[in-house]
Scaffold this active site. Structure first.
Site, PDB file in Angstrom:
ATOM      1  N   CYS A   2      11.098  16.435   1.825  1.00  0.00           N
ATOM      2  CA  CYS A   2      12.038  17.523   1.990  1.00  0.00           C
ATOM      3  C   CYS A   2      13.451  16.958   1.840  1.00  0.00           C
ATOM      4  CB  CYS A   2      11.972  18.234   3.334  1.00  0.00           C
ATOM      5  SG  CYS A   2      10.429  19.089   3.602  1.00  0.00           S
ATOM      6  N   ARG A  27      12.445  14.393  -3.380  1.00  0.00           N
ATOM      7  CA  ARG A  27      11.980  14.354  -1.991  1.00  0.00           C
ATOM      8  C   ARG A  27      10.982  15.463  -1.679  1.00  0.00           C
ATOM      9  NH1 ARG A  27      15.137  11.249   1.268  1.00  0.00           N
ATOM     10  NH2 ARG A  27      14.347  12.390   3.054  1.00  0.00           N
ATOM     11  N   TRP A  74       8.744  19.782   0.750  1.00  0.00           N
ATOM     12  CA  TRP A  74       7.424  19.174   0.600  1.00  0.00           C
ATOM     13  C   TRP A  74       6.659  19.640   1.833  1.00  0.00           C
ATOM     14  CZ3 TRP A  74       4.271  15.781   3.328  1.00  0.00           C
ATOM     15  CH2 TRP A  74       3.237  15.178   2.601  1.00  0.00           C
ATOM     16  N   ASN A 100      14.360  18.696   7.837  1.00  0.00           N
ATOM     17  CA  ASN A 100      13.449  17.700   7.270  1.00  0.00           C
ATOM     18  C   ASN A 100      12.829  16.953   8.443  1.00  0.00           C
ATOM     19  OD1 ASN A 100      12.269  15.566   5.849  1.00  0.00           O
ATOM     20  ND2 ASN A 100      14.179  14.406   5.795  1.00  0.00           N
ATOM     21  N   GLY A 101      11.499  16.802   8.436  1.00  0.00           N
ATOM     22  CA  GLY A 101      10.824  16.113   9.538  1.00  0.00           C
ATOM     23  C   GLY A 101       9.807  17.033  10.184  1.00  0.00           C
ATOM     24  N   GLU A 483      -1.618  -2.262  -7.566  1.00  0.00           N
ATOM     25  CA  GLU A 483      -0.418  -1.482  -7.880  1.00  0.00           C
ATOM     26  C   GLU A 483      -0.596  -0.744  -9.220  1.00  0.00           C
ATOM     27  OE1 GLU A 483       2.047  -0.296  -6.546  1.00  0.00           O
ATOM     28  OE2 GLU A 483       3.461   0.116  -8.156  1.00  0.00           O
ATOM     29  N   LYS A 487      -0.355   3.343  -9.528  1.00  0.00           N
ATOM     30  CA  LYS A 487       0.568   4.032 -10.439  1.00  0.00           C
ATOM     31  C   LYS A 487      -0.215   4.939 -11.362  1.00  0.00           C
ATOM     32  CE  LYS A 487       3.461   3.242  -9.269  1.00  0.00           C
ATOM     33  NZ  LYS A 487       4.363   2.697  -8.321  1.00  0.00           N
ATOM     34  N   GLU A 490      -1.600   7.983  -9.583  1.00  0.00           N
ATOM     35  CA  GLU A 490      -0.498   8.799  -9.075  1.00  0.00           C
ATOM     36  C   GLU A 490       0.094   9.716 -10.145  1.00  0.00           C
ATOM     37  OE1 GLU A 490       2.600   6.163  -7.811  1.00  0.00           O
ATOM     38  OE2 GLU A 490       3.696   7.696  -6.719  1.00  0.00           O
ATOM     39  N   HIS A 506     -19.694  -7.586  -6.031  1.00  0.00           N
ATOM     40  CA  HIS A 506     -20.160  -7.264  -4.681  1.00  0.00           C
ATOM     41  C   HIS A 506     -20.252  -5.754  -4.459  1.00  0.00           C
ATOM     42  CE1 HIS A 506     -20.007 -11.466  -3.711  1.00  0.00           C
ATOM     43  NE2 HIS A 506     -18.750 -11.532  -4.141  1.00  0.00           N
ATOM     44  N   LYS A 604       8.929  11.430  -2.790  1.00  0.00           N
ATOM     45  CA  LYS A 604       9.350  10.025  -2.852  1.00  0.00           C
ATOM     46  C   LYS A 604       9.516   9.404  -1.479  1.00  0.00           C
ATOM     47  CE  LYS A 604      11.755   6.692  -5.389  1.00  0.00           C
ATOM     48  NZ  LYS A 604      10.570   6.028  -5.911  1.00  0.00           N
TER      49      LYS A 604
HETATM   50  C1  F6R Z   1       4.145   4.864  -5.231  1.00  0.00           C
HETATM   51  C2  F6R Z   1       5.185   5.068  -4.242  1.00  0.00           C
HETATM   52  C3  F6R Z   1       4.799   5.114  -2.799  1.00  0.00           C
HETATM   53  C4  F6R Z   1       5.839   4.358  -1.949  1.00  0.00           C
HETATM   54  C5  F6R Z   1       5.515   4.503  -0.454  1.00  0.00           C
HETATM   55  C6  F6R Z   1       6.467   3.698   0.409  1.00  0.00           C
HETATM   56  O1  F6R Z   1       4.648   4.855  -6.522  1.00  0.00           O
HETATM   57  O2  F6R Z   1       6.326   5.199  -4.569  1.00  0.00           O
HETATM   58  O3  F6R Z   1       3.525   4.587  -2.603  1.00  0.00           O
HETATM   59  O4  F6R Z   1       5.822   3.019  -2.321  1.00  0.00           O
HETATM   60  O5  F6R Z   1       5.583   5.850  -0.092  1.00  0.00           O
HETATM   61  O6  F6R Z   1       7.791   4.087   0.219  1.00  0.00           O
HETATM   62  P1  F6R Z   1       8.990   3.157   0.672  1.00  0.00           P
HETATM   63  O7  F6R Z   1       8.946   1.922  -0.143  1.00  0.00           O
HETATM   64  O8  F6R Z   1      10.217   3.972   0.438  1.00  0.00           O
HETATM   65  O9  F6R Z   1       8.772   2.842   2.121  1.00  0.00           O
END
Ligand code: F6R
Length: 609
Positions: A2, A27, A74, A100-101, A483, A487, A490, A506, A604
């Protein structure tokens, strides 16, 4: 998660508010809304879907006003509908609120308010706020004391901005969720994050938990929870508005992938000593970490993978380190003492799980350090120390350049910790590491080279109809495999998993078929073992794409396709390999027409636990 924004000035606020919302869309983007004072009371516009629906509604109504609040959502409480979109108002439509929260005691408050005759129009936790405030105003309280009294009744974590009709003032506060004040000329902004108003001012006040802000077009006042004035400095942000724009790229993600050479150069600048003899951080003097006996990393998502990478770099230097998923840490804490350094790795510095676990570690007596991208973020302010990864603003929801900068920063940090400990123990500093430091210094060039010669698009066409995608690697390539898979899933919404290469046999090998391409990552160390794992999957018919330096001729001859990385220090090969995987994910998502910068269900900055 948010985004909230607000603006008061002496001219029309609608465009600045919409710009702020557009800049905060990363956000949350399932609905958006805006409330304005137009001289005739409050006008509220709310639309489900992305910002364009709200923009159309506002254009159609020709809305205007010099003061307003906005929100991009969000969803946490209630589906993404027009009704649940913020701002929320009271029964008399004189108080509008964006939040927000999470307000944890919203159910009790709602029950009490309903019993006293209030009518609710949404399923959100937020809507209790305007109704509580309405009651205080009805009792004759001033707007400021009604706001304070309302806030004192809320539990949970929140940033809240409020507009009350005919006051010409904004009120806002924060407790556990981010909120910054932007200071312009005859105008003030409030936002969850500074890029919301970067086009209008680079002057910012980082608010602390409990601060209450009152802002009009002429001035602002900040007081603490008791109403006593507090002095918060106005600081300049060195991110330019262009940094937060797409700059000719189709997506922020693509731009941010291509910004990695610059980001890495900024990350490393001034932190590697001449001759690659050691690492140095502006925040720390030599010997700062002499007493550190162990390191614990707390992080989520991509940052967690960067921490897994860093754990290996520390282990290579003889420093014991553990990595915890921040969301699990408070439930299942590991033993720690005052000789434990607890490092929160968080791009945003606002991830609730990471902040919660850092607070837990701090309460247990550990020294805490934030490794973050955002100056003034909660993690940076709450931890004992902060190191900035200096990657510049990252807007795409999928983290890209910040992973590279996190690994580079953590690699340098590992060097300083190792050296401080060795010097304290009168051991010889194992400056064989200078090859590593040289490697860190050349990361930027290596990634530039890779981006210039990149040719992943043909591969994407070849493999786009697969059932699932697997990523395997050993050593530092294991976190990179994880990772790469994160990605991929995602932003493409395709099934992808990352494994330690030796782990396939395994269990996961049961999933491997001719329709599951396997990306195998080679660092130059233990390649022969990973090659054995490649042969195991090839024997089950799976095509293998090797991500490797081309001087590894046996690898090149064995795999079905190659994504090339430049020869580099094996401990750093993961950074370049990860860039190749970012490109694969990006181009696959593009072919599949996915919402690359705003993948479904995600946001994000995840400010709820
Ligand atoms: C994946 C991504 C998320 C963040 C996670 C932590 O592409 O961006 O998995 O890495 O939400 O966010 P931060 O680093 O801001 O604590």
């Amino acid at each position: 998660m948010c985004g909230i924004t607000a603006r008061v000035g002496d001219d029309d606020a609608v465009d600045t508010l919409l710009t702020g919302l557009a800049n905060l869309e990363y956000r949350g983007y399932d609905s958006a809304g805006l409330a304005m004072e137009n001289g005739d009371g409050l006008e509220v516009y709310k639309r489900e879907g992305d910002l364009s629906s709200l923009r159309d509604a506002i254009d159609a109504e020709r809305a205007e006003g010099h003061i307003g609040i906005g929100h991009t959502r969000w969803s946490t409480h209630g589906a993404p509908t027009n009704e649940n979109a913020h701002p929320h108002t009271d029964c008399t439509n004189q108080v509008a609120v964006v939040h927000n929260g999470i307000i944890e005691n919203h159910a009790t408050l709602r029950e009490e308010l309903t019993a006293r005759g209030h009518t609710f129009t949404s399923e959100t936790d937020t809507e209790v706020v305007p109704h509580v405030m309405e009651e205080f105003l009805e009792e004759g309280a001033s707007v400021e004391s009604a706001f304070r009294d309302t806030i004192s009744m809320l539990s949970g974590s929140f940033a809240v901005a409020v507009l009350v009709e005919e006051t010409g003032e904004l009120y806002a506060t924060r407790k556990g969720s981010p909120l910054v004040l932007g200071v312009g000329e005859n105008e003030y902004f409030l936002a969850s994050d500074a890029p919301a108003f970067l086009e209008f001012t680079d002057q910012v006040v980082y608010l602390e938990d409990g601060d209450v802000v009152r802002a009009s077009a002429e001035d602002h006042h900040i007081t603490d929870a008791n109403g006593d004035p507090v002095d918060r400095p106005v600081q300049s942000i060195d991110w330019s508005p262009e940094d937060a724009e797409k700059g000719g790229y189709d997506h922020y993600m693509k731009k941010e992938i291509h910004e990695q050479p610059t980001a890495l150069a900024q990350t490393v600048r001034g932190r590697v000593e001449d001759g690659h003899t050691g690492a140095t951080f502006e925040a720390f003097s030599r010997g700062e970490f002499s007493d550190v006996k162990q390191v614990q990393f707390l992080a989520c998502g991509t940052s967690y993978h960067a921490a897994l990478y860093a754990q290996q770099l520390l282990a290579q230097r003889g420093v014991p380190a553990q990595v915890f998923r921040a969301g699990e840490y408070a439930t299942n804490p590991a033993p720690l003492g005052d000789d434990t350094l607890v490092v929160g790795v968080t791009q945003s510095g606002e991830t609730a799980d990471t902040l919660g676990s850092l607070r837990h570690a701090s309460d247990a007596g550990a020294r805490t350090l934030a490794v973050t991208n955002v100056v003034g973020s909660t993690a940076a302010r709450e931890c004992d120390d902060a190191v900035f990864i200096r990657a510049g603003p990252e807007i795409g929801v999928a983290a890209t350049k910040t992973f590279s900068s996190q690994v580079a920063t953590l690699g340098l940090l590992a060097e300083q910790i190792a050296r401080d400990r060795e010097e304290a123990n009168h051991e010889e500093y194992t400056s064989g590491q200078s090859a590593f430091l040289e490697g860190v210094s050349t990361l930027s060039e290596n990634v530039q080279w890779l981006l210039e010669g990149n040719d992943v698009e043909n591969l994407v066409d070849r493999y786009r109809d697969a059932d699932a995608y697997f990523f395997i690697g050993r050593g530092v390539m294991h976190p990179v495999a994880k990772e790469g898979a994160l990605k991929f899933k995602e932003i493409t919404y395709e099934h992808a998993e990352g494994f330690a290469a030796g782990e396939l046999k395994h269990g996961p090998l049961a999933l491997v078929t001719p329709d599951t391409p396997v990306f195998a990552l080679f660092s130059g160390e233990n390649d022969e073992k990973t090659l054995n794992n490649v042969k195991e999957v090839q024997a089950r018919g799976a095509p293998v794409i090797g991500v490797t330096a081309t001087d590894a001729s046996e690898v090149v001859d064995t795999v079905d396709d190659v994504l090339e990385i430049p020869p580099t220090h094996p401990a750093l090969a993961g950074v370049a390999a990860n860039v190749q995987l970012q490109l694969i994910s990006y181009h696959m998502a593009d072919r599949l027409n996915r919402a690359i910068d705003k993948p479904r269900n995600l946001a994000k900055s995840v400010t709820v636990e």
